[in-house]
Scaffold this motif. Sequence first.
Motif, PDB file in Angstrom:
ATOM      1  N   ILE A 126      65.506  50.491  40.190  1.00 42.45           N
ATOM      2  CA  ILE A 126      64.290  51.116  39.668  1.00 42.45           C
ATOM      3  C   ILE A 126      63.068  50.408  40.231  1.00 42.45           C
ATOM      4  CG2 ILE A 126      62.971  51.634  37.573  1.00 42.45           C
ATOM      5  CD1 ILE A 126      65.758  51.671  36.133  1.00 42.45           C
ATOM      6  N   TYR A 127      62.138  51.199  40.767  1.00 43.76           N
ATOM      7  CA  TYR A 127      60.906  50.699  41.362  1.00 43.76           C
ATOM      8  C   TYR A 127      59.728  51.211  40.538  1.00 43.76           C
ATOM      9  CZ  TYR A 127      63.799  49.806  45.508  1.00 43.76           C
ATOM     10  OH  TYR A 127      64.780  49.359  46.373  1.00 43.76           O
ATOM     11  N   ALA A 128      58.775  50.326  40.258  1.00 42.12           N
ATOM     12  CA  ALA A 128      57.595  50.742  39.508  1.00 42.12           C
ATOM     13  C   ALA A 128      56.433  49.820  39.836  1.00 42.12           C
ATOM     14  CB  ALA A 128      57.869  50.722  38.008  1.00 42.12           C
ATOM     15  N   ALA A 165      61.607  47.764  35.446  1.00 47.49           N
ATOM     16  CA  ALA A 165      61.923  47.969  36.861  1.00 47.49           C
ATOM     17  C   ALA A 165      62.738  46.802  37.409  1.00 47.49           C
ATOM     18  CB  ALA A 165      60.641  48.129  37.665  1.00 47.49           C
ATOM     19  N   TRP A 168      59.143  45.321  41.102  1.00 45.28           N
ATOM     20  CA  TRP A 168      57.759  45.615  40.725  1.00 45.28           C
ATOM     21  C   TRP A 168      56.892  45.615  41.980  1.00 45.28           C
ATOM     22  CZ3 TRP A 168      56.992  47.556  36.138  1.00 45.28           C
ATOM     23  CH2 TRP A 168      57.821  47.187  35.067  1.00 45.28           C
TER      24      TRP A 168
END
Length: 318
Positions: A126-128, A165, A168
């Motif tokens: 997960i990328y955020a 995430a 980050w």
Amino acid sequence: MICFIRAWTGILGSLIFLGAAFAQSAGAPDNVQLKPIQVAPHTYFVQGRPEMGSSANQNFISNAGFVITPEGVVVMDALGSPILAQKLLAEIKKITNQKVVAVIVSHYHADHVYGLQEFKKIGASIYAQGEGRNYLSSETAKQRLIASRIDFAPWVNANTRLISADVWIDEKKRLNIGGVEFLITRVGPAHAPEDLIVYVPSEKVLFAGDLVFRGRIPFVGNADSKGWLLALDEIEMLNPNVVIPGHGAYSVKPVEDIGFTRAYLKYLRESMSAAAINMDPFEEAYQQVDWSEYEGMPLFRSANRMNAYNVYLSIQAE
């Protein structure tokens, strides 16, 4: 005899579980379907409904998209409940055998992130944007989830949780998966403090998140409207063929369709500016504005007054 008892106990346990599941969902029939729309050779999206989130629509009020690469599927946003994320994964499986390997979060608003746990379960990264850390640790996020467990039950419930995430992003990032580049850019603060846009050059597709709305009144909330207008300029400079907004139909005329969100934000600022600067009462200022261009659109009654009030307050703080 012991084997028979064990078998019957197992069957009884299953019946109890199924009965509980049925009871939980009673009164909330599952009639929400996701239909992926292909917008480029390897890019698809699903379009949320132009409604307020509810139990009836499972909080399916925002868009999500995905790009198929030779080494896996990259998903943009996770939708507004775990059941929707499960449905999205099922639809992806109908199109490709590739596994979902990454999810990029456009921003940490509930209708875009409550499905993240389903992608986490299958091992997707997960990328955020880095400012999302602040949201996850905030009382706002905690209280919103508590309220959502009531408002969107049984689809958002005690098992629904906020997911951090794995990566980050604080500036820009080039993510290469299977030879396909994803240009991830931090913008804003704009619609949210943690906005990201994602451009896929090989597809000429840009995922704009909630920087772009189509077919309904935008949700401004506590946005930075000035930063939001600058972010729209940045999207246009990338010159995509297709823009997938956070809400509404995809656009093959980005300049024209981005213009709607830009014009609305500018109108809010122009309408509220004098009253905000002069400290005139908001209600009087709001009643004097001609809203006729927007009042027939979905969610006008739900969102417009709040949007105007938040812009009124933000101008005072600038």
